[in-house]
Design a protein around this motif. Structure first.
Motif, PDB file in Angstrom:
ATOM      1  N   LEU A 159       3.356 -18.182  -4.897  1.00  0.00           N
ATOM      2  CA  LEU A 159       4.405 -17.692  -5.793  1.00  0.00           C
ATOM      3  C   LEU A 159       5.517 -16.979  -5.021  1.00  0.00           C
ATOM      4  O   LEU A 159       6.537 -16.622  -5.616  1.00  0.00           O
ATOM      5  CB  LEU A 159       3.817 -16.727  -6.830  1.00  0.00           C
ATOM      6  N   GLY A 160       5.274 -16.723  -3.742  1.00  0.00           N
ATOM      7  CA  GLY A 160       6.230 -15.932  -2.981  1.00  0.00           C
ATOM      8  C   GLY A 160       6.291 -14.494  -3.440  1.00  0.00           C
ATOM      9  O   GLY A 160       7.324 -13.833  -3.329  1.00  0.00           O
ATOM     10  N   ARG A 161       5.148 -13.978  -3.932  1.00  0.00           N
ATOM     11  CA  ARG A 161       5.111 -12.630  -4.477  1.00  0.00           C
ATOM     12  C   ARG A 161       4.019 -11.811  -3.799  1.00  0.00           C
ATOM     13  O   ARG A 161       2.964 -12.330  -3.409  1.00  0.00           O
ATOM     14  CB  ARG A 161       4.819 -12.649  -5.985  1.00  0.00           C
ATOM     15  N   ARG A 162       4.276 -10.523  -3.686  1.00  0.00           N
ATOM     16  CA  ARG A 162       3.273  -9.566  -3.236  1.00  0.00           C
ATOM     17  C   ARG A 162       3.563  -8.231  -3.908  1.00  0.00           C
ATOM     18  O   ARG A 162       4.713  -7.855  -4.107  1.00  0.00           O
ATOM     19  CB  ARG A 162       3.298  -9.403  -1.710  1.00  0.00           C
ATOM     20  N   TRP A 163       2.493  -7.519  -4.252  1.00  0.00           N
ATOM     21  CA  TRP A 163       2.590  -6.186  -4.830  1.00  0.00           C
ATOM     22  C   TRP A 163       1.681  -5.261  -4.029  1.00  0.00           C
ATOM     23  O   TRP A 163       0.586  -5.671  -3.627  1.00  0.00           O
ATOM     24  CB  TRP A 163       2.141  -6.189  -6.288  1.00  0.00           C
ATOM     25  N   TRP A 164       2.104  -4.026  -3.823  1.00  0.00           N
ATOM     26  CA  TRP A 164       1.258  -3.108  -3.059  1.00  0.00           C
ATOM     27  C   TRP A 164       1.551  -1.662  -3.442  1.00  0.00           C
ATOM     28  O   TRP A 164       2.602  -1.340  -3.992  1.00  0.00           O
ATOM     29  CB  TRP A 164       1.456  -3.309  -1.555  1.00  0.00           C
ATOM     30  N   ALA A 165       0.576  -0.802  -3.145  1.00  0.00           N
ATOM     31  CA  ALA A 165       0.698   0.614  -3.485  1.00  0.00           C
ATOM     32  C   ALA A 165      -0.347   1.409  -2.723  1.00  0.00           C
ATOM     33  O   ALA A 165      -1.372   0.877  -2.288  1.00  0.00           O
ATOM     34  CB  ALA A 165       0.512   0.829  -4.987  1.00  0.00           C
ATOM     35  N   ALA A 166      -0.078   2.696  -2.583  1.00  0.00           N
ATOM     36  CA  ALA A 166      -1.058   3.648  -2.066  1.00  0.00           C
ATOM     37  C   ALA A 166      -0.889   4.941  -2.833  1.00  0.00           C
ATOM     38  O   ALA A 166       0.223   5.277  -3.267  1.00  0.00           O
ATOM     39  CB  ALA A 166      -0.885   3.885  -0.567  1.00  0.00           C
ATOM     40  N   ARG A 167      -1.999   5.656  -3.014  1.00  0.00           N
ATOM     41  CA  ARG A 167      -1.979   6.871  -3.820  1.00  0.00           C
ATOM     42  C   ARG A 167      -0.902   7.844  -3.339  1.00  0.00           C
ATOM     43  O   ARG A 167      -0.877   8.241  -2.181  1.00  0.00           O
ATOM     44  CB  ARG A 167      -3.359   7.532  -3.762  1.00  0.00           C
ATOM     45  N   GLY A 168       0.013   8.172  -4.235  1.00  0.00           N
ATOM     46  CA  GLY A 168       1.072   9.121  -3.926  1.00  0.00           C
ATOM     47  C   GLY A 168       2.273   8.532  -3.205  1.00  0.00           C
ATOM     48  O   GLY A 168       3.243   9.248  -2.936  1.00  0.00           O
ATOM     49  N   LEU A 169       2.229   7.223  -2.904  1.00  0.00           N
ATOM     50  CA  LEU A 169       3.320   6.599  -2.144  1.00  0.00           C
ATOM     51  C   LEU A 169       4.137   5.611  -2.964  1.00  0.00           C
ATOM     52  O   LEU A 169       5.088   5.019  -2.461  1.00  0.00           O
ATOM     53  CB  LEU A 169       2.756   5.893  -0.905  1.00  0.00           C
ATOM     54  N   GLY A 170       3.773   5.416  -4.240  1.00  0.00           N
ATOM     55  CA  GLY A 170       4.525   4.516  -5.102  1.00  0.00           C
ATOM     56  C   GLY A 170       4.036   3.087  -5.043  1.00  0.00           C
ATOM     57  O   GLY A 170       3.140   2.737  -4.270  1.00  0.00           O
ATOM     58  N   ALA A 171       4.629   2.236  -5.881  1.00  0.00           N
ATOM     59  CA  ALA A 171       4.265   0.831  -5.981  1.00  0.00           C
ATOM     60  C   ALA A 171       5.503  -0.025  -5.716  1.00  0.00           C
ATOM     61  O   ALA A 171       6.615   0.323  -6.149  1.00  0.00           O
ATOM     62  CB  ALA A 171       3.701   0.511  -7.361  1.00  0.00           C
ATOM     63  N   LEU A 175      -2.501   1.452   4.364  1.00  0.00           N
ATOM     64  CA  LEU A 175      -1.668   0.493   3.632  1.00  0.00           C
ATOM     65  C   LEU A 175      -1.026  -0.504   4.593  1.00  0.00           C
ATOM     66  O   LEU A 175      -0.995  -1.713   4.324  1.00  0.00           O
ATOM     67  CB  LEU A 175      -0.596   1.227   2.836  1.00  0.00           C
ATOM     68  N   ASP A 176      -0.528  -0.005   5.719  1.00  0.00           N
ATOM     69  CA  ASP A 176       0.067  -0.898   6.711  1.00  0.00           C
ATOM     70  C   ASP A 176      -0.953  -1.926   7.187  1.00  0.00           C
ATOM     71  O   ASP A 176      -0.636  -3.120   7.321  1.00  0.00           O
ATOM     72  CB  ASP A 176       0.592  -0.084   7.896  1.00  0.00           C
ATOM     73  N   LEU A 177      -2.186  -1.474   7.424  1.00  0.00           N
ATOM     74  CA  LEU A 177      -3.244  -2.403   7.823  1.00  0.00           C
ATOM     75  C   LEU A 177      -3.504  -3.425   6.723  1.00  0.00           C
ATOM     76  O   LEU A 177      -3.624  -4.635   6.998  1.00  0.00           O
ATOM     77  CB  LEU A 177      -4.523  -1.631   8.138  1.00  0.00           C
ATOM     78  N   ALA A 178      -3.597  -2.972   5.488  1.00  0.00           N
ATOM     79  CA  ALA A 178      -3.866  -3.880   4.368  1.00  0.00           C
ATOM     80  C   ALA A 178      -2.772  -4.935   4.244  1.00  0.00           C
ATOM     81  O   ALA A 178      -3.054  -6.104   3.964  1.00  0.00           O
ATOM     82  CB  ALA A 178      -3.995  -3.089   3.071  1.00  0.00           C
ATOM     83  N   LEU A 179      -1.534  -4.549   4.480  1.00  0.00           N
ATOM     84  CA  LEU A 179      -0.431  -5.509   4.407  1.00  0.00           C
ATOM     85  C   LEU A 179      -0.517  -6.533   5.537  1.00  0.00           C
ATOM     86  O   LEU A 179      -0.257  -7.724   5.339  1.00  0.00           O
ATOM     87  CB  LEU A 179       0.908  -4.776   4.454  1.00  0.00           C
ATOM     88  N   ARG A 180      -0.911  -6.078   6.720  1.00  0.00           N
ATOM     89  CA  ARG A 180      -1.061  -7.012   7.837  1.00  0.00           C
ATOM     90  C   ARG A 180      -2.224  -7.970   7.598  1.00  0.00           C
ATOM     91  O   ARG A 180      -2.139  -9.168   7.921  1.00  0.00           O
ATOM     92  CB  ARG A 180      -1.250  -6.241   9.135  1.00  0.00           C
ATOM     93  N   ILE A 181      -3.293  -7.459   7.023  1.00  0.00           N
ATOM     94  CA  ILE A 181      -4.432  -8.321   6.705  1.00  0.00           C
ATOM     95  C   ILE A 181      -4.046  -9.322   5.620  1.00  0.00           C
ATOM     96  O   ILE A 181      -4.470 -10.490   5.652  1.00  0.00           O
ATOM     97  CB  ILE A 181      -5.644  -7.477   6.286  1.00  0.00           C
ATOM     98  N   ALA A 182      -3.231  -8.892   4.673  1.00  0.00           N
ATOM     99  CA  ALA A 182      -2.766  -9.815   3.627  1.00  0.00           C
ATOM    100  C   ALA A 182      -1.964 -10.962   4.225  1.00  0.00           C
ATOM    101  O   ALA A 182      -2.040 -12.106   3.744  1.00  0.00           O
ATOM    102  CB  ALA A 182      -1.935  -9.060   2.592  1.00  0.00           C
TER     103      ALA A 182
END
Length: 272
Positions: free
Chosen positions: A125-137, A12-19
């Motif tokens: 939009l200044g928006r981002r949403w993210w989640a990982a299984r078992g870690l919440g949204a 998830l941390d990697l995905a956020l950095r790539i985003a």
């Protein structure tokens, strides 16, 4: 289990950095006077920013997760590997090409056929949403000064109180099922057509209750599926299967899901 959770947190941390890198590409080209817009064989638009964004995402994934496969809307790829990332570099290209700020990069990680990490990033939009299984949204909302707030679906339990969205009535016409959408709107409180990533994220935030989308690909759904499910909702195909490659999707707060499937998942035109 802790090791699995730690591994997903790292993904998830990697995905956020790539985003972040994807946002730099897409936002940097947004409303550019020299933006190049072409049409793919299916007549949908593709811009130079779509291709540049996907290439940047692939470059970063190759450096950080060289053993993982990648499927992208623009470059294709593999979905048979145990671990594969699914990329939609610009979800909402029609908006993007017209200068409408409702677009996002979608990045999902699928492990053993199950979407487990999802990031939906909408820089204009200044928006981002993210989640990982078992870690919440979670979500970011720049305008409201929110950096990382947990999100959850609504508690609406009656179809007659539901706020629903689709993409375009034309998609329903193309599959001969426009009566199903109209039947759903008759049974619900209010309907809109926000489309693309946004209406799924509105379900995850509890602002909408139902999305019914008759035309959707794996790259449209991999990331939203994780966010919706971790927010407490459900995302399935019209037959009720928890899959992202069925060609259609229903996302709800969970409480309304079966009632919606009884209308949009029927084999023939729905009755009144």
């Amino acid at each position: 289990m802790p090791a699995v959770t730690d591994s997903l947190a790292a993904d998830l941390d990697l995905a956020l950095r790539i985003a972040d890198a994807a946002d730099a590409v897409t936002h940097g080209r947004f409303r550019a006077s020299d933006l190049k817009v072409d049409r793919k064989p299916d007549r949908t638009p593709v811009t130079d920013a779509d291709v540049a964004c996907e290439d940047e995402v692939r470059r970063l994934l190759a450096a950080e997760r060289p053993d993982d496969a990648v499927l992208g809307e623009e470059r294709g790829g593999d979905t048979t590997a145990t671990r594969h990332w699914i990329v939609d570099p610009i979800d909402g290209t029609k908006n993007y090409s017209r200068g409408v700020p409702v677009f996002a990069t979608l990045l999902g990680l699928v492990v053993d056929g199950d979407p487990v990490v999802g990031v939906v990033s909408a820089p204009a939009l200044g928006r981002r949403w993210w989640a990982a299984r078992g870690l919440g949204a979670f979500t970011t909302d720049v305008a409201r000064g929110i950096e990382a707030a947990p999100i959850g679906v609504s508690a609406v339990s009656a179809l007659g109180d539901a706020y629903v969205s689709t993409t375009d009535l034309e998609y329903w016409r193309e599959i001969g099922a426009q009566d199903r959408w109209l039947a759903l709107t008759r049974e619900t409180w209010e309907s809109r057509a926000f489309g693309d990533f946004l209406h799924h994220m509105l379900v995850a935030e509890g602002l909408f209750d139902v999305v019914a989308e008759p035309g959707a690909s794996a790259w449209d759904l991999a990331a939203p599926a994780v966010v919706v499910r971790e927010a407490g909702g459900r995302l399935t195909d019209f037959a009720g299967a928890e899959r992202i490659d069925g060609g259609d999707a229903v996302s709800t707060n969970g409480l309304l899901h079966d009632a919606v499937l009884r209308i949009v998942g029927s084999p023939g035109p729905a009755g009144p």
